[in-house]
Design a protein around this motif. Structure first.
Motif, PDB file in Angstrom:
ATOM      1  N   SER A  37       0.829  -1.300   0.025  1.00  0.00           N
ATOM      2  CA  SER A  37       0.196   0.077   0.027  1.00  0.00           C
ATOM      3  C   SER A  37       0.884   1.265   0.094  1.00  0.00           C
ATOM      4  CB  SER A  37      -0.790  -0.123   1.099  1.00  0.00           C
ATOM      5  OG  SER A  37      -0.174   0.090   2.338  1.00  0.00           O
ATOM      6  N   GLY A  38       0.434   2.650  -0.197  1.00  0.00           N
ATOM      7  CA  GLY A  38       1.074   3.573  -0.185  1.00  0.00           C
ATOM      8  C   GLY A  38       0.515   4.573  -1.233  1.00  0.00           C
ATOM      9  N   ILE A  39       1.608   5.440  -1.770  1.00  0.00           N
ATOM     10  CA  ILE A  39       1.135   6.370  -2.879  1.00  0.00           C
ATOM     11  C   ILE A  39       1.476   5.970  -4.005  1.00  0.00           C
ATOM     12  CG2 ILE A  39       1.842   8.767  -3.543  1.00  0.00           C
ATOM     13  CD1 ILE A  39       0.112   8.904  -1.011  1.00  0.00           C
ATOM     14  N   THR A  40       0.646   6.233  -5.082  1.00  0.00           N
ATOM     15  CA  THR A  40       0.736   5.543  -6.313  1.00  0.00           C
ATOM     16  C   THR A  40       1.642   6.733  -7.321  1.00  0.00           C
ATOM     17  OG1 THR A  40      -1.423   5.956  -6.994  1.00  0.00           O
ATOM     18  CG2 THR A  40      -0.971   3.815  -6.136  1.00  0.00           C
ATOM     19  N   TYR A  41       1.712   6.174  -8.416  1.00  0.00           N
ATOM     20  CA  TYR A  41       2.252   7.396  -9.480  1.00  0.00           C
ATOM     21  C   TYR A  41       1.116   8.080  -9.964  1.00  0.00           C
ATOM     22  CZ  TYR A  41       3.210   9.002 -14.121  1.00  0.00           C
ATOM     23  OH  TYR A  41       3.689   9.774 -15.195  1.00  0.00           O
ATOM     24  N   GLU A  42      -0.170   7.517  -9.962  1.00  0.00           N
ATOM     25  CA  GLU A  42      -1.432   8.438 -10.140  1.00  0.00           C
ATOM     26  C   GLU A  42      -1.621   9.534  -9.159  1.00  0.00           C
ATOM     27  OE1 GLU A  42      -5.725   7.200  -9.730  1.00  0.00           O
ATOM     28  OE2 GLU A  42      -5.346   7.128 -11.851  1.00  0.00           O
ATOM     29  N   ASP A  43      -1.275   9.154  -7.811  1.00  0.00           N
ATOM     30  CA  ASP A  43      -1.429  10.220  -6.696  1.00  0.00           C
ATOM     31  C   ASP A  43      -0.357  11.273  -6.867  1.00  0.00           C
ATOM     32  OD1 ASP A  43      -3.650   8.851  -5.054  1.00  0.00           O
ATOM     33  OD2 ASP A  43      -2.201   7.600  -4.284  1.00  0.00           O
ATOM     34  N   TYR A  44       0.824  10.964  -7.356  1.00  0.00           N
ATOM     35  CA  TYR A  44       1.765  11.896  -7.540  1.00  0.00           C
ATOM     36  C   TYR A  44       1.350  12.807  -8.652  1.00  0.00           C
ATOM     37  CZ  TYR A  44       5.312  10.442  -4.357  1.00  0.00           C
ATOM     38  OH  TYR A  44       5.716   9.956  -3.115  1.00  0.00           O
ATOM     39  N   VAL A  45       0.973  12.396  -9.799  1.00  0.00           N
ATOM     40  CA  VAL A  45      -0.094  13.291 -10.840  1.00  0.00           C
ATOM     41  C   VAL A  45      -1.183  14.106 -10.407  1.00  0.00           C
ATOM     42  CG1 VAL A  45      -1.111  13.292 -13.059  1.00  0.00           C
ATOM     43  CG2 VAL A  45       0.598  11.527 -12.568  1.00  0.00           C
ATOM     44  N   ARG A  46      -1.976  13.507  -9.405  1.00  0.00           N
ATOM     45  CA  ARG A  46      -3.077  14.233  -8.856  1.00  0.00           C
ATOM     46  C   ARG A  46      -2.615  15.404  -8.049  1.00  0.00           C
ATOM     47  NH1 ARG A  46      -5.283  10.177  -6.922  1.00  0.00           N
ATOM     48  NH2 ARG A  46      -7.227   9.808  -8.375  1.00  0.00           N
ATOM     49  N   TYR A  47      -1.375  15.199  -7.139  1.00  0.00           N
ATOM     50  CA  TYR A  47      -0.759  16.251  -6.344  1.00  0.00           C
ATOM     51  C   TYR A  47      -0.435  17.516  -7.173  1.00  0.00           C
ATOM     52  CZ  TYR A  47       2.568  18.821  -3.673  1.00  0.00           C
ATOM     53  OH  TYR A  47       3.269  19.877  -3.223  1.00  0.00           O
ATOM     54  N   PHE A  48       0.470  16.913  -8.389  1.00  0.00           N
ATOM     55  CA  PHE A  48       1.130  18.018  -9.203  1.00  0.00           C
ATOM     56  C   PHE A  48       0.025  18.811  -9.749  1.00  0.00           C
ATOM     57  CE2 PHE A  48       4.735  14.925  -9.734  1.00  0.00           C
ATOM     58  CZ  PHE A  48       5.579  15.309  -8.556  1.00  0.00           C
ATOM     59  N   MET A  49      -1.146  18.194 -10.271  1.00  0.00           N
ATOM     60  CA  MET A  49      -2.228  19.272 -10.867  1.00  0.00           C
ATOM     61  C   MET A  49      -2.794  20.008  -9.869  1.00  0.00           C
ATOM     62  SD  MET A  49      -4.620  16.765 -13.352  1.00  0.00           S
ATOM     63  CE  MET A  49      -4.888  15.520 -11.979  1.00  0.00           C
ATOM     64  N   ASN A  50      -2.773  19.529  -8.538  1.00  0.00           N
ATOM     65  CA  ASN A  50      -3.346  20.652  -7.423  1.00  0.00           C
ATOM     66  C   ASN A  50      -2.511  21.743  -7.289  1.00  0.00           C
ATOM     67  OD1 ASN A  50      -3.793  20.711  -4.046  1.00  0.00           O
ATOM     68  ND2 ASN A  50      -5.774  20.321  -5.468  1.00  0.00           N
ATOM     69  N   ILE A  51      -1.202  21.569  -7.453  1.00  0.00           N
ATOM     70  CA  ILE A  51      -0.537  22.866  -7.493  1.00  0.00           C
ATOM     71  C   ILE A  51      -0.252  23.481  -8.600  1.00  0.00           C
ATOM     72  CG2 ILE A  51       0.581  21.625  -5.376  1.00  0.00           C
ATOM     73  CD1 ILE A  51       3.015  21.164  -6.985  1.00  0.00           C
ATOM     74  N   LYS A  52      -0.662  23.063  -9.740  1.00  0.00           N
ATOM     75  CA  LYS A  52      -0.331  23.815 -10.972  1.00  0.00           C
ATOM     76  C   LYS A  52      -1.404  24.871 -11.022  1.00  0.00           C
ATOM     77  CE  LYS A  52       3.008  21.912 -13.509  1.00  0.00           C
ATOM     78  NZ  LYS A  52       4.143  22.863 -14.058  1.00  0.00           N
ATOM     79  N   PRO A  53      -1.147  26.090 -11.641  1.00  0.00           N
ATOM     80  CA  PRO A  53      -2.243  27.029 -12.083  1.00  0.00           C
ATOM     81  C   PRO A  53      -3.378  26.650 -12.685  1.00  0.00           C
ATOM     82  CG  PRO A  53      -0.044  27.936 -12.490  1.00  0.00           C
ATOM     83  CD  PRO A  53       0.162  26.501 -12.102  1.00  0.00           C
ATOM     84  N   GLU A  54      -4.359  26.894 -12.453  1.00  0.00           N
ATOM     85  CA  GLU A  54      -5.686  26.365 -12.891  1.00  0.00           C
ATOM     86  C   GLU A  54      -5.649  26.668 -14.481  1.00  0.00           C
ATOM     87  OE1 GLU A  54      -9.879  27.554 -11.807  1.00  0.00           O
ATOM     88  OE2 GLU A  54      -9.515  25.932 -10.470  1.00  0.00           O
ATOM     89  N   LYS A  55      -5.384  28.050 -14.615  1.00  0.00           N
ATOM     90  CA  LYS A  55      -5.374  28.415 -16.149  1.00  0.00           C
ATOM     91  C   LYS A  55      -4.421  27.749 -17.079  1.00  0.00           C
ATOM     92  CE  LYS A  55      -4.224  32.605 -19.122  1.00  0.00           C
ATOM     93  NZ  LYS A  55      -3.575  33.826 -19.162  1.00  0.00           N
ATOM     94  N   GLU A  56      -3.334  27.313 -16.722  1.00  0.00           N
ATOM     95  CA  GLU A  56      -2.502  26.364 -17.433  1.00  0.00           C
ATOM     96  C   GLU A  56      -3.123  24.993 -17.562  1.00  0.00           C
ATOM     97  OE1 GLU A  56       1.408  25.638 -15.880  1.00  0.00           O
ATOM     98  OE2 GLU A  56       2.077  27.652 -15.741  1.00  0.00           O
ATOM     99  N   LEU A  57      -3.902  24.568 -16.618  1.00  0.00           N
ATOM    100  CA  LEU A  57      -4.334  23.111 -16.821  1.00  0.00           C
ATOM    101  C   LEU A  57      -5.500  23.051 -17.845  1.00  0.00           C
ATOM    102  CD1 LEU A  57      -4.568  21.842 -13.395  1.00  0.00           C
ATOM    103  CD2 LEU A  57      -2.855  21.105 -14.956  1.00  0.00           C
ATOM    104  N   LEU A  58      -6.375  24.346 -17.619  1.00  0.00           N
ATOM    105  CA  LEU A  58      -7.648  24.237 -18.571  1.00  0.00           C
ATOM    106  C   LEU A  58      -7.010  24.584 -20.256  1.00  0.00           C
ATOM    107  CD1 LEU A  58      -9.692  26.646 -16.207  1.00  0.00           C
ATOM    108  CD2 LEU A  58     -10.296  24.218 -16.956  1.00  0.00           C
TER     109      LEU A  58
END
Length: 486
Positions: free
Chosen positions: A413-434
């Motif tokens: 168990s633990g943190i997955t690759y997807e979790d890290y991707v999820r975290y990086f999205m959370n700290i990225k500027p919203e405008k860049e993602l959209l």
């Protein structure tokens, strides 16, 4: 006696009938005017409903989004095409059905739409992607509600705490190498031939410096197995939304308020991207870029570059976690110190021992971090907290660590690759993602049938339409209506 005829009733009827007919015809015309108004309003509503029923099918099927594509598969998007569609539907509904060649419905209004214009209109990309975001959040709330929020918040917070404990490993490693090199150069001055005055060459080879060179060469090749086939896809960024001057809607944008707080909205936005986009561990065959999540994070031209940048981001966090743990493990520090003693003794320079030990610790941290990322890329989770049992790289393997990257115990168990991707999205500027998500929409929809000219900044969300209607009886009527995907 001759009978006298009287005509007062005839005169009365003649006088009153004119007044009555005038009143009846006046009422008839009033009914006609009101009918024109009511029919125009009804036809306008039907026509607006019809054009918004022409939502883009691929956008709905692939992304669950409702927008009108103003290109209609015919060329560069133009708002005039949608105006023409609205006028066409109005006139189709004004036209009366022919019953037969002999009998026709009497048209008491004889209406025709002369022209249509949009006073206001809003594209999906307007408001720096706010319109797109609002529809995404509506979809996610309707589908998942708050069911996933608490779990996702906890996992993101865990990684955030890990990164907060991070230090500038690369910078400190550089400084340790410079300090060691300075000590070595000073020590070399002591090896002078007294007869010739020339320096006696004394070799010093720090194995930790070789690991430093490996790190400078990039990590991606180390964390993927030899059998892994990396996507070769490359795009031309100038063809897509985030790299051009987008079309802008007309009129003021009414920003929709969400019931979600900002943090919850950002998390649901990330969950939507994870649901609709591919990634290294979840590639999509019918996609231009195979690693779409990695593109959202970095926006580079190729799958290779985006994957490489994502791996480096994860490595950065893992190095911080591992270094913090390593500095608390007295046993491992002693191992590094003993190795530093041996290497410094070979060089006959005990004074470099402490600096050498630090470089060994940094090299050991990197080797363990590479194995951590390898575990993630192989599809396994990593424990939330590094401990003695979870340390996979013994010091004996350090200087040949690349040969042992596949040797590890699979965590449960633990943190997955997807979790890290999820975290990086959370700290990225919203405008860049959209903006980058709109790039992906354009890439994948353009490869479908009849969508060669598709643009997200040509997709309508809302309009305020004005129509001028005329009647064959000399009347005119102007009407305005707002309509959209609410």
């Amino acid at each position: 006696m001759k009978k006298r005829e009287q005509g007062y009733i005839t005169c009365y009827l003649a006088l009153t009938l004119g007044i009555m007919l005038s009143f009846i015809f006046t009422l008839f015309e009033a009914v006609r005017v009101q009918t024109i108004r009511m029919e125009t309003e009804g036809v306008m509503d039907i026509a607006l409903f019809s054009i918004f029923g022409e939502f883009h099918r691929e956008l709905l099927e692939q992304y669950d989004l409702f927008f009108i594509d103003t290109s209609y598969g015919e060329g560069i998007p133009k708002i005039q095409r949608t105006e023409e569609h609205l006028q066409y539907y109005m006139n189709q509904n004004f036209e009366k059905e022919v019953v037969s060649n002999w009998v026709r419905n009497r048209d008491l209004t004889d209406l025709h739409c002369d022209n249509v214009s949009f006073e206001n209109y809003v594209y999906a990309s307007d408001g720096e992607g706010h319109i797109l975001k609002s529809q995404i959040l509506d979809y996610m709330q309707h589908k998942n509600g708050s069911a996933v929020l608490e779990n996702r918040k906890n996992r993101i917070s865990t990684i955030k705490l890990q990164e907060n404990s991070n230090t500038d490993i690369e910078g400190q490693w550089d400084e340790a190498e410079r300090k060691l090199q300075k000590l070595v150069e000073e020590r070399k001055k002591d090896f002078i031939d007294p007869e010739t005055g020339e320096e006696i060459p004394i070799g010093f080879d720090n194995p930790a410096s070789h690991i430093r060179e490996i790190r400078a060469g990039g990590t991606l090749g180390l964390v993927l197995t030899q059998e892994t086939q990396i996507s070769p896809m490359v795009i031309t960024p100038e063809y897509y939304f985030s790299h051009r001057n987008p079309n802008q809607g007309k009129g003021e944008i009414i920003y929709r308020e969400s019931m979600l707080d900002k943090a919850s909205g950002k998390i649901l936005l990330g969950e939507y991207f994870l649901e609709k986009c591919s990634s290294y561990q979840n590639p999509m065959e019918k996609a231009v870029l195979k690693y779409q999540m990695e593109y959202l994070l970095h926006g580079k031209e190729s799958d290779l570059e985006n994957l490489e940048a994502t791996v480096e981001d994860i490595l950065h966090i893992r190095e911080g976690i591992n270094f913090v743990y390593l500095m608390t493990d007295a046993e491992k520090i002693k191992e590094a110190e003993a190795l530093a003693w041996i290497l410094s003794a070979v060089f006959l320079s005990p004074e470099i021992k402490d600096a050498l030990k630090v470089t060994i610790l940094f090299a050991w941290t990197y080797a363990e971090s590479v194995k951590d990322v390898r575990i993630l890329m192989d599809g396994h989770p990593l424990p939330l907290i590094k401990n003695k049992d979870g340390w996979n790289t013994p010091l004996s393997q350090l200087f040949a660590f690349t040969s042992y990257l596949g040797d590890y115990d699979v965590p449960n168990s633990g943190i997955t690759y997807e979790d890290y991707v999820r975290y990086f999205m959370n700290i990225k500027p919203e405008k860049e993602l959209l903006y980058r998500f709109m790039d992906l929409c354009e890439m994948d929809i353009r490869i479908t049938d009849s969508n060669k000219y598709f643009q997200m900044d040509g997709c309508l969300w809302n309009v305020k339409a004005k129509a001028n209607v005329s009647s064959g009886y000399g009347y005119g009527y102007q009407i305005s209506r707002s309509y959209g995907y609410q």
